[in-house]
Design a protein around this motif. Structure first.
Motif, short mmCIF file in Angstrom:
data_model
loop_
_atom_site.label_atom_id
_atom_site.label_comp_id
_atom_site.label_asym_id
_atom_site.label_seq_id
_atom_site.Cartn_x
_atom_site.Cartn_y
_atom_site.Cartn_z
N CYS A 41 0.83 -1.21 0.00
CA CYS A 41 0.00 0.00 0.00
C CYS A 41 0.87 1.26 0.00
O CYS A 41 1.82 1.37 0.78
CB CYS A 41 -0.92 0.00 1.20
N LEU A 42 0.49 2.21 -0.84
CA LEU A 42 1.27 3.43 -0.98
C LEU A 42 1.32 4.24 0.30
O LEU A 42 2.28 4.96 0.55
CB LEU A 42 0.68 4.29 -2.10
N TYR A 43 0.28 4.13 1.13
CA TYR A 43 0.22 4.93 2.35
C TYR A 43 0.46 4.11 3.61
O TYR A 43 0.20 4.57 4.72
CB TYR A 43 -1.15 5.63 2.46
N CYS A 44 0.95 2.90 3.48
CA CYS A 44 1.13 2.00 4.63
C CYS A 44 1.87 2.71 5.77
O CYS A 44 2.94 3.29 5.57
CB CYS A 44 1.90 0.76 4.22
N TYR A 213 8.02 8.71 8.10
CA TYR A 213 9.38 8.61 8.63
C TYR A 213 9.89 7.16 8.59
O TYR A 213 11.10 6.92 8.42
CB TYR A 213 9.45 9.16 10.05
N LYS A 214 8.99 6.19 8.73
CA LYS A 214 9.41 4.78 8.68
C LYS A 214 9.90 4.43 7.28
O LYS A 214 10.87 3.68 7.12
CB LYS A 214 8.25 3.86 9.06
N TRP A 215 9.21 4.95 6.27
CA TRP A 215 9.64 4.69 4.89
C TRP A 215 11.06 5.22 4.67
O TRP A 215 11.90 4.55 4.06
CB TRP A 215 8.68 5.37 3.91
N GLU A 216 11.29 6.41 5.19
CA GLU A 216 12.62 7.02 5.02
C GLU A 216 13.68 6.22 5.76
O GLU A 216 14.78 5.99 5.24
CB GLU A 216 12.58 8.46 5.54
N TYR A 222 8.69 7.12 -0.68
CA TYR A 222 7.31 7.38 -0.26
C TYR A 222 6.60 8.13 -1.37
O TYR A 222 6.78 9.34 -1.55
CB TYR A 222 7.30 8.19 1.03
N ALA A 223 5.78 7.41 -2.16
CA ALA A 223 5.16 7.97 -3.36
C ALA A 223 4.16 9.08 -3.07
O ALA A 223 3.86 9.89 -3.96
CB ALA A 223 4.48 6.85 -4.15
#
Length: 251
Positions: A41-44, A213-216, A222-223
Motif C-alpha cells: 500500500c502506498l500509504y502504509c 518517517y518509517k519509509w525514510e 514514499y510515493a
C-alpha cells in the motif's frame, strides 16, 4: 494435557504489541502486529511489517501470558484482543490459536485484515473471530491495484463470505486526496457495502503521513510525499455519499 501443550507451542512472527489500543476495535484492546504482508500500500503506516522474516518469534503461550495481565482493563471497557499487521492471515495457524485461546478466556477477538487471502485459508480461523475489521482500499479495481499492487477480487470475495456467514464486520476505507477520493469510487463502495448484511460500522480513515518517517528509515520511496492530508470538507463529502445509501460513516 499433552494435546494442549502441543497446541500452545505454536510459534509465529510479530513486529510488536500495543497494550492499550483504542482504535482497532471496541474498548481497550491488546493489539498484536504480525509480521509479513503481501500488499504494498502506498500509504502504509507499518512498512516495517512487510518482511515475513523480520520481527521476533514468539509462542502463543508467551502472548497469552502477557494478554492476561490486561484482562481486567479489557473486560471493564468492553475491549479485547486485535491481531493486525502486516497481514495476520499470512500466519493462519498462529493467529487462529491466539484467538482460540482468547475465546477460552472470555476475551473478545478482532481480526484486522485486507481480506487478500484464499477462503480455504481463512475459514477455519474465522470460527474464532468475534469481529472482522476489513480494509477495503478502493472498489475501483484499477485504483485498488494502484494503491496495493494486488488484485481487488479476493477482498470482495472475502467480504461476501463474511456477509454470508453473518460475521460482524467493520469496513475501513482510507480516503486519499487525488487517489481514492473520486466520487464514483466512493459511491460504488457505498453500494457494495449496502449489499452486505453483516456490517456494523463503516470508518472513513482520513489519509495522514504519520508513517512517512518509517519509509525514510527503511530506505523506501514514499510515493505520496506531496499528497495533502484529507481535509474535513473532503471527509464530509464522502460521508454524505455513504449516507445516501443508508450508511452512517464515522471518521
Amino acid at each position: 494435557m499433552a494435546i494442549k501443550a502441543v497446541r500452545s507451542s505454536i510459534r509465529g512472527r510479530i513486529h510488536s504489541t500495543e497494550t492499550c489500543g483504542a482504535v482497532d476495535g471496541p474498548g481497550i484492546r491488546y493489539v498484536i502486529f504480525t509480521q509479513g504482508c503481501p500488499l504494498r500500500c502506498l500509504y502504509c503506516h507499518n512498512p516495517d511489517c512487510r518482511d515475513p522474516q523480520e520481527g521476533q518469534e514468539v509462542t502463543v503461550d508467551e502472548l497469552i501470558l502477557d494478554i492476561q495481565k490486561y484482562h481486567s482493563y479489557m473486560e471493564f471497557s468492553g475491549g479485547g484482543v486485535t491481531v493486525t499487521g502486516g497481514e495476520p492471515l499470512m500466519q493462519p495457524e498462529f493467529v487462529s490459536e491466539i484467538f482460540c485461546r482468547c475465546q477460552e478466556l472470555g476475551i473478545h477477538t478482532a481480526l484486522d485484515t485486507s481480506g487478500y487471502v484464499g477462503l480455504t485459508t481463512a475459514k477455519p480461523l474465522l470460527k474464532h473471530v468475534d469481529l472482522v475489521l476489513l480494509d477495503i482500499k478502493s472498489i475501483d479495481p484499477k485504483i485498488y491495484h494502484q494503491v496495493t499492487n494486488v488484485s481487488l477480487e479476493p477482498t470482495l470475495e472475502f467480504a461476501r463470505y463474511l456477509s454470508e456467514i453473518d460475521k460482524p464486520a467493520w469496513i475501513r476505507f482510507v480516503l486519499v486526496p487525488g487517489l481514492t477520493d473520486p466520487t464514483h469510487n466512493i459511491r460504488n463502495l457505498a453500494k457494495f457495502v449496502a449489499s452486505l448484511t453483516n456490517v456494523k460500522r463503516l470508518e472513513i480513515l482520513p489519509f495522514h503521513k504519520m508513517g512517512e518517517y518509517k519509509w525514510e528509515q527503511l530506505g523506501y520511496k514514499y510515493a505520496l510525499k506531496n499528497t495533502p492530508e484529507a481535509s474535513p470538507e473532503l471527509v464530509a463529502t464522502a460521508k454524505k455519499i455513504f449516507q445516501e445509501y443508508g450508511i452512517s460513516a464515522i471518521s
